[in-house]
Design a protein around this motif. Sequence first.
Motif, PDB file in Angstrom:
ATOM      1  N   CYS A 182       0.848  -1.393   0.324  1.00 45.67           N
ATOM      2  CA  CYS A 182       0.386  -0.145   0.089  1.00 45.67           C
ATOM      3  C   CYS A 182       0.785   1.155   0.189  1.00 45.67           C
TER       4      CYS A 182
ATOM      5  N   CYS B 182       0.100   4.351   1.198  1.00 41.24           N
ATOM      6  CA  CYS B 182       0.496   5.085   2.462  1.00 41.24           C
ATOM      7  C   CYS B 182       1.576   4.743   2.864  1.00 41.24           C
TER       8      CYS B 182
ATOM      9  N   GLY C 240      -0.894   4.226   7.447  1.00 41.40           N
ATOM     10  CA  GLY C 240      -1.792   3.765   7.281  1.00 41.40           C
ATOM     11  C   GLY C 240      -3.083   3.753   6.608  1.00 41.40           C
ATOM     12  N   CYS C 241      -3.810   3.306   6.186  1.00 42.85           N
ATOM     13  CA  CYS C 241      -4.930   4.481   5.153  1.00 42.85           C
ATOM     14  C   CYS C 241      -6.225   2.897   5.246  1.00 42.85           C
TER      15      CYS C 241
ATOM     16  N   CYS D 273      -5.439  -0.003   3.679  1.00 43.26           N
ATOM     17  CA  CYS D 273      -4.561  -1.310   4.550  1.00 43.26           C
ATOM     18  C   CYS D 273      -4.860  -1.487   5.638  1.00 43.26           C
TER      19      CYS D 273
ATOM     20  N   LYS E 140       0.326   1.296  10.647  1.00 41.08           N
ATOM     21  CA  LYS E 140       0.568  -0.263   9.583  1.00 41.08           C
ATOM     22  C   LYS E 140       2.560  -0.508  10.180  1.00 41.08           C
TER      23      LYS E 140
HETATM   24 ZN   LIG Z   1      -2.451   2.110   3.285  1.00 37.81          ZN
END
Ligand SMILES: [Zn+2]
Lengths: 396, 759
Positions: B723, B725, B728-729, B732, B744
Amino acid sequence: MDISKKLKFYQSTKTKAPESAIPASLKVLQSHFNGEVVSEQAPYLKIVRAYPLDYPPSVQLNLLTKGILSTSIPLDKCLFFDLETTGLSGGTGTFPFLIGIGYFAESSFKVEQFFLPDFGREYYLFRYLDEILPQFDYLVSYNGKSFDLPLLKSRFILNRVQSDWERMMHIDLLHISRRIWKDSFENITLGSIEENLLNRQRPDDIPGALIPQAYFTYLRTGVVHDVIRIIEHNYLDIISMADLILILAKIEENPAELNDPSALIRLARLAYEQDSALYFDKVWDYFEGHHQAIPSQLLCWRSLKAKRENDWDRACTLWEELLNTQEYFYFAIEELAKYYEHKQNDFLTAQKYTQRGLKALKLVEELNPYHPDLSLMNALEKRMLRLSKKTKNINC
Amino acid sequence: MNLDQLIDYLGNDSEFQKNITKWLVFDSKAASYVDFPENLNPKLIEALRQKGISKLFTHQRETFIEVQKGKHVVVVTPTASGKTLSYNLPVFQELLTNRESRAIYLFPTKALSQDQVKEAQDLVSHLKEDIKTFTFDGDTPYDVRRTIRSAGHIVVTNPDMLHQGILPHHTLWIKLFENLKYVVLDEIHSYRGVFGSHLANVIRRLKRIAAFYGSHPQFICSSATIENPSELANNLIDEEITLIDQNGAPRGTKHFLFYNPPVVNYELGLRRGVVSEVRQIARKIMPTGAQMIVFARSRLRVEILTTYLRDVARQLHISPDKVRGYRGGYLPKERRAIEKGLKNGSIQVVVSTNALELGIDIGQLDVSIMAGYPGSVASAWQQSGRAGRRQSTSLTILVSSSAPLDQYIIQHPDYFFNKNPETAQIDRDNLPILMSHLKCAAFELPFTEEEVFAPDITPQLLEFLVDEHILRKTDGKYFWMRDIYPADEVGLRSTAAENVVIIDSGHPEHRVIGEIDLFAAPEMVHTDAIYIHNTVQYHVDELDWDEKKAYVHEVDSDYYTDAITKTDLKVLDILQETEEAYGLRKTFGEVAVARVTTAYKKIKFHTHENVGMGRVYLPEQEIQTSALWWEFPDDLFVDPFFKESVIGEGLKGIAYALHHLIPLYIMCDISDISVIPMVNDPFTHKPTIYVYDKYQGGMGLSKKLFAIDRAVLSAVQTHITTCACKEGCPSCTGPVIDGGLFGKSSALKILNMLKLEMD
Ligand SMILES: [Zn+2]
């Protein structure tokens, strides 16, 4: 299905059923009703009673069945029946635990009731019924067409007993009774018929809705009190059917048997629909004979009858009379307009009636603008338009 | 510009190309034809020739031969591959030799059955034989039911009707059951989860009734491509299955494009919206005159996209009438007109929900665009299959949303090249479901002592029902002892006997739009919730808990609601456990889950901002179900990086991604499962993640996950790793606003230590 498979099932049920002793509760019922416990392998109770009743050898129900049963019905060929079941919604899991039958024999009405003290006891009973069935040509029931007979057929199939039900005519007395008494009683049940026509009460009757639970309670506890009430209930249902068919036969012969204007009007309608002038006149004579004001509904049927017979003078007189009633005013307007337009080619008079109808209708609309009868308005306006075209054509 | 030129043009359009993560080309495939089987009835051969069919596809012939051998079969076929003929051939062969024989065709929905009836009737008209095909469903008038019961050679119906209308009245259907030769189950991949578990039990009842009348029908099943068609068919009909998965139908060249809308906000992981991207893409394609179907995930989106694309048509000087919407809720007449317009070419663009995914005959179109991943590979193939006339080129464009599943798929197009990993799960012995059908079965025919309905447990269940005074045992048989009709109390779409009924009070007749299990109701349809049903948004005006009714009306809301639910999970029994590499311990067992919903948050779409809160007062709900859980050993967390809060964020991140990616392997909706991370679990005393089936008695989902967990966890790991990012987003490990800053990184660190790479 081939026979060997059928026999196999029969064998397996027979051999697996253990020797069941007759339970005490069944013995109590036996002595109470002076009945007989039948079939050792799968015991059930048989109760036979005779209900004293004079009966003619045969009856007619031609008009009342709308011509479906046009020939006379020999009463000794009729098998009356009624079931008490473990449910009222049908389906293969509904079990008829009490089967009552009745038939006219030896100058009385015989009732045989079969009470099954547990599930899975039908087989030998069905074999017995299958044996006596060929003696009869008619089945008589009350609401049996939609409930009792399909259920019984279904149980016969489950027990792999094949009977020829299709051979027999089915007289469902509910259908006939509804035709006559729809405007007389609130519910057309056997109970209301007993009360109103047979002058019979059922003081200790068990309501039909409680019957399934009462049987389940008996199965669990062996307490027979409610079962006795159910057996009585079933007995009364069956003898009432016998009484009822004789009353219906009398009504078929002469409507004046009924001292019930609402029912008589329904009979007049039936006579009109079945084109039975003779019967219609009997109803008419009843009202005239009793010096009663003739109900407008009956006038309406009478006018239609006159119309059918091309008795236009009579019809017009009746329609003029109906113009004074509220319910049949527009009916009379339309009929008169039709008559003058098509039969007399008198368009002006036809226009006059149509105009009168429209005026009344518009007045009604003004008073109550929320429910205009648009289809009637439309019909009248169309006729008006056509008539004014026709009158113009003549003028030209 | 024709379609081939358009494909060239798109290939050279650098603006468009930027967003294409993968351009797959499936080469055209010639048909594998074979001669008619030697023993095929000459009348059938003649009728087929009249229809212009002089040879069969390999799978059609194979099905015929296997069925002739007496085998139960499942045919796996893509759309438009002559599947219907596969099962019509053996059925008609039988009917031509033995006119007393009967067949049942079962379709998951009513809409699906119509074209199959038409096809069968067409074959009959060419045969000029008196073979009658009738549809028997809720709309069948009462006066023709009698005729169907005795004279219908092929009875076309659906599981609900079989369950409530046919089996409990089997004595009216003697002709059918005495002579039942074949049962056709179409589209079996849609019989998964609760619905499939119910159907398996309806089939048990069907076989039992058939046996009573001396018949033992053969089953002919068809399925879309999934990983376990034989297993599913076997679970549904409980017979040995012959698999036919070599497809002989021809295919034109298919271009399958994976389109990922550009990121517009890196911090939030936001991409441009699917709807506006689809509008741009359609604008490029519409001038070519290619016929196009656009699949949208909700009815609301169908309406929005239809409006947009009509505007586009106007700008392009194309009549806007050539763009039409299609969804459930339209009148049958309207729908027929659209289907016809698509077939005769008077309609160029149709925007549809998955209502047009299968079954309904609209001919073959040129381009299929999916506005968002439809949730399963099987569905995606079926939607893509709407494009592609047999010999010519077709184009499919999958436009992904920012949901984790969409993002995973868009980055792993190999799912479409290689074997589909999705498995369809059912649990035919789920206790509430099994019990319901045992009652229905007892109503239909009394049970004998030695009869087996469900292996091993039938006698105990029957005795239980005797104790409950529902059955009565006498003379070695169990009889139904209630005055009700049990099939009325059992719906095939839910597990519990008691459900909350969802009523659309915006509809003039207060239409019931669905039911929801009591267990799930508090968090899904509490008062003021935004409830999403068939991807339509509804606002819940009132949840009447005593009456078990939720009153809703349709809305177009820019926020969704997220219920705050306290979950209390107790382990009841451990059924299976294994020690994995690096001390990870996984366990499968039974758990009791008590949940109480106390409040909810309003979350804005796209930005995931919290825009409000509300309180909820509802009683606690408890279920017993099956669960899988992983215990993470303490020595994984010796690194000082792992503060307790960081472990928590990591587990939460894994749980979020896992929850969304489970449907990759196990066909289900994400609302069918729950994933719960626990930093210090009171039962294991270790960091633990639980996954449980959200159905009383379990639905086989976590059980399957237990068997394939390494594959799923490794997909989670790959997905989070790739992912784009930073911290974290929503695609994901979940929105950053929700978690902390370490979601993340912590999740990845934990997963990496597990050495998940498949050997
Ligand atoms: Zn992400």
